[in-house]
Write an enzyme that holds these catalytic residues in place. Structure first.
Site, PDB file in Angstrom:
ATOM      1  N   GLU A  24      45.723 -36.434  57.910  1.00 46.09           N
ATOM      2  CA  GLU A  24      44.543 -36.683  57.981  1.00 46.09           C
ATOM      3  C   GLU A  24      44.116 -37.370  56.810  1.00 46.09           C
ATOM      4  O   GLU A  24      44.172 -36.917  55.188  1.00 46.09           O
ATOM      5  CB  GLU A  24      43.387 -35.673  58.422  1.00 46.09           C
ATOM      6  CG  GLU A  24      43.215 -34.078  59.398  1.00 46.09           C
ATOM      7  CD  GLU A  24      42.479 -33.344  59.782  1.00 46.09           C
ATOM      8  OE1 GLU A  24      41.975 -32.739  58.555  1.00 46.09           O
ATOM      9  OE2 GLU A  24      42.760 -32.407  60.165  1.00 46.09           O
ATOM     10  N   HIS A  79      36.376 -36.999  56.215  1.00 50.91           N
ATOM     11  CA  HIS A  79      38.095 -36.482  56.772  1.00 50.91           C
ATOM     12  C   HIS A  79      38.411 -36.868  58.004  1.00 50.91           C
ATOM     13  O   HIS A  79      37.085 -37.339  58.710  1.00 50.91           O
ATOM     14  CB  HIS A  79      38.214 -34.734  56.897  1.00 50.91           C
ATOM     15  CG  HIS A  79      37.596 -33.784  57.233  1.00 50.91           C
ATOM     16  ND1 HIS A  79      36.778 -33.485  57.965  1.00 50.91           N
ATOM     17  CD2 HIS A  79      38.388 -33.259  58.456  1.00 50.91           C
ATOM     18  CE1 HIS A  79      36.551 -33.028  58.136  1.00 50.91           C
ATOM     19  NE2 HIS A  79      37.793 -32.292  59.306  1.00 50.91           N
ATOM     20  N   HIS A  81      40.224 -36.910  61.494  1.00 54.02           N
ATOM     21  CA  HIS A  81      40.826 -36.386  63.010  1.00 54.02           C
ATOM     22  C   HIS A  81      41.920 -37.325  63.162  1.00 54.02           C
ATOM     23  O   HIS A  81      41.496 -38.225  64.781  1.00 54.02           O
ATOM     24  CB  HIS A  81      40.096 -36.265  63.588  1.00 54.02           C
ATOM     25  CG  HIS A  81      38.726 -34.535  63.383  1.00 54.02           C
ATOM     26  ND1 HIS A  81      38.541 -34.010  64.107  1.00 54.02           N
ATOM     27  CD2 HIS A  81      39.572 -34.005  62.225  1.00 54.02           C
ATOM     28  CE1 HIS A  81      37.462 -33.001  63.275  1.00 54.02           C
ATOM     29  NE2 HIS A  81      38.348 -32.889  62.326  1.00 54.02           N
ATOM     30  N   ASP A  92      37.481 -26.293  61.024  1.00 52.57           N
ATOM     31  CA  ASP A  92      36.410 -26.857  59.750  1.00 52.57           C
ATOM     32  C   ASP A  92      35.020 -26.048  59.544  1.00 52.57           C
ATOM     33  O   ASP A  92      34.277 -25.798  58.747  1.00 52.57           O
ATOM     34  CB  ASP A  92      35.810 -27.857  60.643  1.00 52.57           C
ATOM     35  CG  ASP A  92      36.758 -29.047  60.468  1.00 52.57           C
ATOM     36  OD1 ASP A  92      37.880 -29.136  59.524  1.00 52.57           O
ATOM     37  OD2 ASP A  92      37.447 -30.577  61.501  1.00 52.57           O
TER      38      ASP A  92
HETATM   39 ZN   LIG Z   1      38.089 -31.385  60.659  1.00 51.19          ZN
END
Ligand SMILES: [Zn+2]
Length: 131
Positions: A24, A79, A81, A92
């Site tokens: 990530e 961020h 995935h 999250d």
């Molecule tokens: Zn995430």
């Protein structure tokens, strides 16, 4: 509510995510209200960066010091995935503070934006793309 971002910056973030298929990526979003004016990539210091992100605390410290010095506010973070689904994960949600922060999530070549409006929960935001 919505968040506004320039097409160039959005492209940059999507490309950054695409360039990191196994970990990530993450970074901070700066601006005011719902307008993302700039973004800064940060090191992902999570122990398992393939499945989680943790923004380098040193980068956070530097960013907030800049804000105190009159810089743009930190309005949230982004961020990716690598799995390709840009929807908040249970991990999250566990980090959602209900502080109104913008969470931009990148995956599968697209971006979606969310706002943490209460602890543990997100509301999706429309993304307005400007030139
Ligand atoms: Zn995430």
């Amino acid at each position: 509510m919505s968040v506004t971002i320039s097409s160039g910056l959005l492209r940059l973030l999507v490309a950054q995510a695409a360039a990191s298929p196994n970990a990530e990526v993450c970074g901070l979003l700066f601006g005011a209200a719902g307008l993302i004016e700039s973004a800064e990539a940060c090191a992902n210091v999570a122990a398992n960066p393939a499945q989680a992100f943790e923004i380098d605390p040193a980068a956070l410290f530097t960013a907030y010091r800049r804000v105190r010095g009159g810089g743009l506010a930190v309005i949230g973070h982004y961020h990716s995935h690598p799995s390709g689904v840009p929807v908040p994960s249970p991990r999250d949600a566990a980090q959602a503070m209900g502080d109104g922060a913008v969470w931009m999530i990148l995956g599968g070549g697209e971006a979606r934006a969310w706002r943490s409006v209460e602890v543990g929960a997100f509301v999706e935001q429309a993304i307005e793309v400007i030139e």
